[in-house]
Design a protein around this motif. Structure first.
Motif, mmCIF file in Angstrom:
data_model
loop_
_atom_site.group_PDB
_atom_site.id
_atom_site.type_symbol
_atom_site.label_atom_id
_atom_site.label_comp_id
_atom_site.label_asym_id
_atom_site.label_seq_id
_atom_site.Cartn_x
_atom_site.Cartn_y
_atom_site.Cartn_z
ATOM 1 N N LEU A 1 -0.513 10.056 9.323
ATOM 2 C CA LEU A 1 -0.817 11.113 8.360
ATOM 3 C C LEU A 1 -1.414 10.566 7.067
ATOM 4 N N SER A 2 -1.599 9.263 6.977
ATOM 5 C CA SER A 2 -2.168 8.641 5.776
ATOM 6 C C SER A 2 -3.586 9.155 5.527
ATOM 7 N N THR A 3 -3.903 9.422 4.259
ATOM 8 C CA THR A 3 -5.230 9.957 3.919
ATOM 9 C C THR A 3 -5.893 9.249 2.751
ATOM 10 N N ALA A 4 -5.255 8.213 2.216
ATOM 11 C CA ALA A 4 -5.834 7.533 1.044
ATOM 12 C C ALA A 4 -7.196 6.916 1.360
ATOM 13 N N THR B 1 4.177 -1.928 9.993
ATOM 14 C CA THR B 1 4.662 -2.411 8.706
ATOM 15 C C THR B 1 3.502 -3.001 7.918
ATOM 16 N N ARG B 2 3.649 -3.016 6.609
ATOM 17 C CA ARG B 2 2.671 -3.730 5.793
ATOM 18 C C ARG B 2 2.775 -5.227 6.103
ATOM 19 N N LYS B 3 1.666 -5.917 6.052
ATOM 20 C CA LYS B 3 1.658 -7.342 6.379
ATOM 21 C C LYS B 3 2.612 -8.115 5.481
ATOM 22 N N LYS C 1 -2.524 2.303 -3.325
ATOM 23 C CA LYS C 1 -1.908 0.984 -3.469
ATOM 24 C C LYS C 1 -1.158 0.579 -2.209
ATOM 25 N N VAL C 2 -0.449 1.504 -1.611
ATOM 26 C CA VAL C 2 0.380 1.188 -0.442
ATOM 27 C C VAL C 2 -0.404 1.275 0.861
ATOM 28 N N ALA D 1 6.153 10.223 -4.512
ATOM 29 C CA ALA D 1 5.148 9.707 -3.581
ATOM 30 C C ALA D 1 5.722 8.649 -2.652
ATOM 31 N N ALA D 2 6.836 8.050 -3.056
ATOM 32 C CA ALA D 2 7.415 6.959 -2.269
ATOM 33 C C ALA D 2 8.073 7.432 -0.982
ATOM 34 N N VAL D 3 8.236 8.741 -0.822
ATOM 35 C CA VAL D 3 8.846 9.269 0.401
ATOM 36 C C VAL D 3 8.012 10.400 0.991
#
Length: 264
Positions: A82-85, A120-122, A99-100, A71-73
């Motif tokens: 493309l994020s769907t969480a 980027t994540r904060k 989580k990410v 899942a990390a890649v």
């Protein structure tokens, strides 16, 4: 002195100049202390960062099997849109993806070779900008999930680069642009659902000072697969690259999962 271990991206500490560390399982090395000294790098083998097996690295420090299963890649790493969480839809592992993806993300403008847009994540500020070799960077929006950051980046890709020209970055051929003024130009370019998150007045310009004694005129990238033993005088560190006096540059992050010995 000899250090041996699996390469992972250099850890950094924001300062003047930025401090760089190579961290191995049983030791670590402050790379700044090696400036103007001869060092030798020897390729020993491979070790996948995910499964730990001594298998040839395929991409991003992962072996072939792990690259297509972990899942990390997932594709949403490189393409946040493309994020769907946020919809409760799994790509490879919904717990990991929630989580990410479901945390504050920043869309930013950075100067590494020219003005580029990125996500980027904060929690990764200013590390992300240091890793890219940016000399300056600032935020455009802060949004609650990776998807919103991704669609913002897509909208701005029509106006700004989304990748660093690494050759220009390493020769310090960087455009001089007023990023604060540039940020004011993008408000009408970002998606409607992100407008409320736009930073218009925030004074958050970061400036990065890299430990470089001398920039090369031309660069030649070191591949451990082709050159398993290399020796040279270290003249700088920028982004995730080591710079040597003969113009050779070594991308540490691009060599994650490679087992090496470093003699200093």
């Amino acid at each position: 002195m000899t250090y041996e271990g699996v390469l992972t991206k250099m850890q950094t500490e924001f300062g003047n100049p930025i401090q760089y560390y190579l961290v191995f399982e049983n030791s670590f090395l402050n790379v700044n202390q090696l400036l103007n000294k001869n060092i030798e790098i020897n390729f020993v083998g491979y070790q996948c960062l995910n499964c730990g097996k001594k298998k040839k690295i395929f991409r991003q420090g992962f072996c072939y099997d792990c690259f297509y299963s972990s899942a990390a890649v997932g594709d949403w790493i490189m393409k946040p849109e493309l994020s769907t969480a946020h919809l409760g839809i799994q790509d490879r592992d919904l717990v990991y993806e929630e989580k990410v993806q479901l945390q504050p993300h920043i869309v930013y403008l950075a100067l590494s070779s020219e003005v580029k847009v990125g996500v980027t994540r904060k929690t990764q500020m200013p590390t992300r900008w240091i890793d890219q070799g940016a000399t300056q960077a600032l935020s455009i929006v802060e949004v609650p999930n990776r998807y919103l950051a991704g669609i913002t980046e897509v909208a701005l890709k029509n106006h700004y680069a989304d990748k660093t020209n690494w050759r220009k970055m390493l020769t310090n051929n960087v455009e001089q642009i007023d990023l604060i003024a540039e940020r004011l130009k993008v408000e009408h370019l970002i998606p409607t659902e992100v407008q409320e998150y736009f930073y218009s007045q925030k004074n958050d310009l970061y400036e990065m000072d890299y430990p470089v004694l001398q920039y090369p005129n031309k660069v030649n990238s070191l591949s451990l697969d082709k050159t398993p033993q290399f020796q040279g005088k270290l003249t700088g560190i920028k982004g995730q690259y080591l710079l040597f006096d003969d113009g050779t540059v070594f991308n540490i992050r691009g060599s994650e999962g490679y087992v090496v010995t470093i003699n200093v």
